[in-house]
Design a protein around this motif. Structure first.
Motif, PDB file in Angstrom:
ATOM      1  N   PRO A 228      -6.101   0.711  10.401  1.00  0.00           N
ATOM      2  CA  PRO A 228      -5.030   0.602   9.754  1.00  0.00           C
ATOM      3  C   PRO A 228      -4.531   0.090   8.153  1.00  0.00           C
ATOM      4  CG  PRO A 228      -6.358  -1.074  10.652  1.00  0.00           C
ATOM      5  CD  PRO A 228      -7.279   0.001  11.119  1.00  0.00           C
ATOM      6  N   ARG A 229      -5.741   0.490   7.323  1.00  0.00           N
ATOM      7  CA  ARG A 229      -5.667   0.010   6.232  1.00  0.00           C
ATOM      8  C   ARG A 229      -5.568   1.575   5.962  1.00  0.00           C
ATOM      9  NH1 ARG A 229      -7.510  -4.535   4.295  1.00  0.00           N
ATOM     10  NH2 ARG A 229      -8.669  -5.660   5.606  1.00  0.00           N
TER      11      ARG A 229
ATOM     12  N   ARG B 120     -16.827   2.808  18.578  1.00  0.00           N
ATOM     13  CA  ARG B 120     -16.803   1.172  17.688  1.00  0.00           C
ATOM     14  C   ARG B 120     -17.222   1.768  16.657  1.00  0.00           C
ATOM     15  NH1 ARG B 120     -23.483   0.505  19.637  1.00  0.00           N
ATOM     16  NH2 ARG B 120     -22.847  -0.176  21.763  1.00  0.00           N
ATOM     17  N   ILE B 121     -15.393   0.508  16.527  1.00  0.00           N
ATOM     18  CA  ILE B 121     -15.068   1.262  14.874  1.00  0.00           C
ATOM     19  C   ILE B 121     -14.978   1.064  13.693  1.00  0.00           C
ATOM     20  CG2 ILE B 121     -13.449   1.924  13.390  1.00  0.00           C
ATOM     21  CD1 ILE B 121     -11.623   2.784  15.907  1.00  0.00           C
ATOM     22  N   ILE B 122     -15.895   0.948  12.269  1.00  0.00           N
ATOM     23  CA  ILE B 122     -16.616   0.602  11.789  1.00  0.00           C
ATOM     24  C   ILE B 122     -16.101   1.376  10.573  1.00  0.00           C
ATOM     25  CG2 ILE B 122     -18.720  -0.624  10.051  1.00  0.00           C
ATOM     26  CD1 ILE B 122     -20.046   0.878  13.097  1.00  0.00           C
ATOM     27  N   ASN B 123     -14.958   0.845   9.553  1.00  0.00           N
ATOM     28  CA  ASN B 123     -14.303   1.383   8.284  1.00  0.00           C
ATOM     29  C   ASN B 123     -14.621   0.758   7.082  1.00  0.00           C
ATOM     30  OD1 ASN B 123     -12.703   3.206  10.565  1.00  0.00           O
ATOM     31  ND2 ASN B 123     -11.578   1.465  10.109  1.00  0.00           N
ATOM     32  N   GLU B 124     -15.826  -0.288   7.470  1.00  0.00           N
ATOM     33  CA  GLU B 124     -15.993  -0.724   6.164  1.00  0.00           C
ATOM     34  C   GLU B 124     -17.438   0.065   6.045  1.00  0.00           C
ATOM     35  OE1 GLU B 124     -14.518  -3.938   3.940  1.00  0.00           O
ATOM     36  OE2 GLU B 124     -12.679  -3.323   5.278  1.00  0.00           O
TER      37      GLU B 124
ATOM     38  N   ILE C  16     -20.115  -0.497   3.630  1.00  0.00           N
ATOM     39  CA  ILE C  16     -21.843  -1.111   3.930  1.00  0.00           C
ATOM     40  C   ILE C  16     -21.986  -1.305   4.984  1.00  0.00           C
ATOM     41  CG2 ILE C  16     -23.332  -2.347   2.747  1.00  0.00           C
ATOM     42  CD1 ILE C  16     -21.936  -2.348   0.499  1.00  0.00           C
ATOM     43  N   GLY C  17     -20.680  -2.158   5.216  1.00  0.00           N
ATOM     44  CA  GLY C  17     -20.789  -2.423   7.254  1.00  0.00           C
ATOM     45  C   GLY C  17     -21.571  -1.747   7.488  1.00  0.00           C
TER      46      GLY C  17
ATOM     47  N   CYS D 224     -25.073  -0.895   7.345  1.00  0.00           N
ATOM     48  CA  CYS D 224     -25.896  -2.266   7.990  1.00  0.00           C
ATOM     49  C   CYS D 224     -26.020  -1.442   9.914  1.00  0.00           C
ATOM     50  CB  CYS D 224     -25.700  -3.437   7.588  1.00  0.00           C
ATOM     51  SG  CYS D 224     -25.681  -3.928   6.317  1.00  0.00           S
ATOM     52  N   TYR D 225     -24.965  -1.629  10.184  1.00  0.00           N
ATOM     53  CA  TYR D 225     -25.585  -1.534  11.552  1.00  0.00           C
ATOM     54  C   TYR D 225     -25.479   0.034  12.093  1.00  0.00           C
ATOM     55  CZ  TYR D 225     -23.092   1.209  16.172  1.00  0.00           C
ATOM     56  OH  TYR D 225     -23.024   1.558  16.869  1.00  0.00           O
TER      57      TYR D 225
ATOM     58  N   GLU E 283     -29.023  -0.486  14.664  1.00  0.00           N
ATOM     59  CA  GLU E 283     -28.446   0.760  15.780  1.00  0.00           C
ATOM     60  C   GLU E 283     -29.400   1.570  15.952  1.00  0.00           C
ATOM     61  OE1 GLU E 283     -26.641  -0.798  17.867  1.00  0.00           O
ATOM     62  OE2 GLU E 283     -26.088   0.822  19.383  1.00  0.00           O
TER      63      GLU E 283
ATOM     64  N   ALA F  99     -21.863  -3.059  20.249  1.00  0.00           N
ATOM     65  CA  ALA F  99     -20.723  -3.546  19.894  1.00  0.00           C
ATOM     66  C   ALA F  99     -19.815  -4.183  19.283  1.00  0.00           C
ATOM     67  CB  ALA F  99     -19.664  -3.276  21.199  1.00  0.00           C
TER      68      ALA F  99
ATOM     69  N   GLN G 120     -21.700  -6.234  17.160  1.00  0.00           N
ATOM     70  CA  GLN G 120     -22.185  -5.666  15.827  1.00  0.00           C
ATOM     71  C   GLN G 120     -21.327  -4.970  14.717  1.00  0.00           C
ATOM     72  OE1 GLN G 120     -26.369  -4.125  14.858  1.00  0.00           O
ATOM     73  NE2 GLN G 120     -27.659  -5.695  16.118  1.00  0.00           N
ATOM     74  N   ALA G 121     -21.204  -3.929  15.668  1.00  0.00           N
ATOM     75  CA  ALA G 121     -20.062  -3.256  15.244  1.00  0.00           C
ATOM     76  C   ALA G 121     -19.021  -4.031  14.108  1.00  0.00           C
ATOM     77  CB  ALA G 121     -19.406  -1.649  15.261  1.00  0.00           C
TER      78      ALA G 121
ATOM     79  N   TYR H 268     -19.856  -6.432  11.511  1.00  0.00           N
ATOM     80  CA  TYR H 268     -20.121  -5.384   9.974  1.00  0.00           C
ATOM     81  C   TYR H 268     -18.188  -5.271   9.858  1.00  0.00           C
ATOM     82  CZ  TYR H 268     -24.498  -5.853  10.559  1.00  0.00           C
ATOM     83  OH  TYR H 268     -26.347  -6.244  10.064  1.00  0.00           O
ATOM     84  N   GLN H 269     -17.952  -5.202  10.790  1.00  0.00           N
ATOM     85  CA  GLN H 269     -16.646  -4.306  10.393  1.00  0.00           C
ATOM     86  C   GLN H 269     -15.600  -5.719   9.540  1.00  0.00           C
ATOM     87  OE1 GLN H 269     -15.129  -1.729   9.811  1.00  0.00           O
ATOM     88  NE2 GLN H 269     -13.124  -2.477   9.145  1.00  0.00           N
TER      89      GLN H 269
ATOM     90  N   PHE I  10     -17.376  -7.883   6.031  1.00  0.00           N
ATOM     91  CA  PHE I  10     -17.029  -6.460   4.744  1.00  0.00           C
ATOM     92  C   PHE I  10     -15.328  -6.680   4.932  1.00  0.00           C
ATOM     93  CE2 PHE I  10     -21.524  -6.024   5.596  1.00  0.00           C
ATOM     94  CZ  PHE I  10     -21.924  -5.712   4.546  1.00  0.00           C
ATOM     95  N   GLU I  11     -14.801  -6.841   5.963  1.00  0.00           N
ATOM     96  CA  GLU I  11     -13.031  -7.059   5.712  1.00  0.00           C
ATOM     97  C   GLU I  11     -12.847  -8.727   5.198  1.00  0.00           C
ATOM     98  OE1 GLU I  11     -11.497  -5.355   9.444  1.00  0.00           O
ATOM     99  OE2 GLU I  11     -10.438  -4.897   7.826  1.00  0.00           O
TER     100      GLU I  11
ATOM    101  N   LEU J   2      -2.802  -8.027   9.326  1.00  0.00           N
ATOM    102  CA  LEU J   2      -3.764  -6.955   9.394  1.00  0.00           C
ATOM    103  C   LEU J   2      -4.852  -8.506  10.847  1.00  0.00           C
ATOM    104  CD1 LEU J   2      -5.243  -4.893   7.606  1.00  0.00           C
ATOM    105  CD2 LEU J   2      -3.961  -4.638   9.293  1.00  0.00           C
TER     106      LEU J   2
ATOM    107  N   TYR K  27      -5.678  -8.436  14.931  1.00  0.00           N
ATOM    108  CA  TYR K  27      -7.355  -8.661  14.919  1.00  0.00           C
ATOM    109  C   TYR K  27      -7.408 -10.110  15.991  1.00  0.00           C
ATOM    110  CZ  TYR K  27      -8.417  -5.717  10.349  1.00  0.00           C
ATOM    111  OH  TYR K  27      -8.064  -4.738  10.056  1.00  0.00           O
TER     112      TYR K  27
END
Lengths: 225, 225
Positions: free
Chosen positions: A53-54, A65-69, A71-72, A75-76, A80, B94, B96-97, B100-101, B104-105, B146, B150
């Motif tokens: 959304p950013r 599973r979404i991780i856009n950050e 570094i996150g 780490c994930y 995993e 899931a 964990q994802a 981390y998201q 960091f956000e 945002l 969430y």
């Protein structure tokens, strides 16, 4: 093969590159890799907004599973796929402490770099001041002197010690970005040695920003830093 | 008992509070806790500089391992004391994802909050512009919308799902900081519900900033956001 993964990325963006390096190190080739153009504003496209959304790159997905950050996501991936590819989080507590300290400090380095590189892009014309430009450049210089000290003091050869870790995955792209933008290798010999020791590492070479290959010289914005 | 740990901290600083909450959750009471005053510039004292060349709080040490970056210290504590106290990194991929998201956000949230709260402190008088103030406030508003989304979408009740995790340890202090500075609970009902559901959690209540206890009302800088 990582067919259930998608990475939307832009060439030359350090955050995007971090995830690309992590994927290589964890032997996660074969993912759905989509290069988009910042210049064409494709980071604001529906394809990106559906995941992020950013409206920013990178946007990364593993299954649902979404991780856009960035570094996150790194780490994930390490958590995993612990036993696959390079072990990026050492067992040794002392090395972990160094890793976490450097990895998060790397964000400060990138912020100070961005404050210099993107000043005219981020600050509207009527709000610009030479004094702010000067202050940002001084802040970046002080930041880089800190890193010179860290690298000199060690223990090297990597940021957290004897092993290549998440600290290198996440900080190397920032360092490469510095030199691509004209940072003087002679003035920052420890950063330059670190950069040169890693630039041909397979995970890094394979993912080298294609726009940098086309234009290896880059800008010289940081020449005087 | 955590007698081999030292935390130098300042009251009301979200980064400092993150480490304090992590220490409580990991049953690491009894550490050497040193409260310093930002107003008296004690973060630039030799005691701090010896641990942290940036002259910033928090500064954290475990034996001879130094991790001053707040989220880095929280990650380190979870890794180093995995089976002690609250498990802050879930096994579920899931979760964990999401962790981390959001974690960091949370840094972006804090940055946008800082851009509003510290504008006159960070920007010299001759460089200030009403247009920048307005833009910073709009950016914070968009950011908080945002997070409203969430939290509404879930899965809750915590940021990564059913368990209290590193995401809550590191983001809750930012949320509390928002409300301490006058954010309207009615306008941000999901953030307010999250805040109210956690403010009496033992690890949080025990470490509540002492200056906020003295002055519960705080400022009202964010009243109109």
């Amino acid at each position: 093969m990582a067919k259930d993964m998608t990475l939307l990325w832009g060439s030359g963006s350090p955050p995007c590159w971090k995830i690309q390096i992590a994927l290589e190190e964890k032997d996660l080739q074969g993912y759905n890799s989509v290069m988009l153009s910042f210049q064409k504003m494709e980071h604001k496209s529906q394809q990106v907004l559906d995941m992020n959304p950013r409206g920013q790159l990178p946007s990364f997905k593993h299954g649902d599973r979404i991780i856009n950050e960035s570094i996150g996501a790194c780490c994930y991936l390490e958590n995993e796929f612990k036993s696959q590819g390079t072990k990026l989080l050492p067992d040794c507590g002392a090395a972990q402490a160094r890793l976490y300290q450097r990895m998060f400090e790397g964000q400060t380095m990138l912020q100070k770099l961005a404050d210099v590189l993107y000043y005219t892009w981020k600050v509207p014309e009527g709000e610009r001041h030479d004094s702010a430009v000067k202050r940002n450049r001084e802040a970046l210089t002080a930041e880089l002197q800190l890193w010179e000290g860290y690298l000199q003091k060690g223990p090297g050869p990597f940021l957290a010690g004897k092993d290549f870790t998440l600290a290198d995955v996440t900080v190397f792209p920032n360092v490469a970005y510095l030199f691509h933008n004209g940072l003087c290798e002679k003035r920052y010999p420890n950063l330059a040695a670190y950069y040169n020791s890693l630039k041909n590492r397979p995970s890094i070479k394979t993912t080298w920003p294609p726009t940098w290959l086309e234009n290896p010289q880059g800008q010289d914005v940081l020449k005087g830093i």
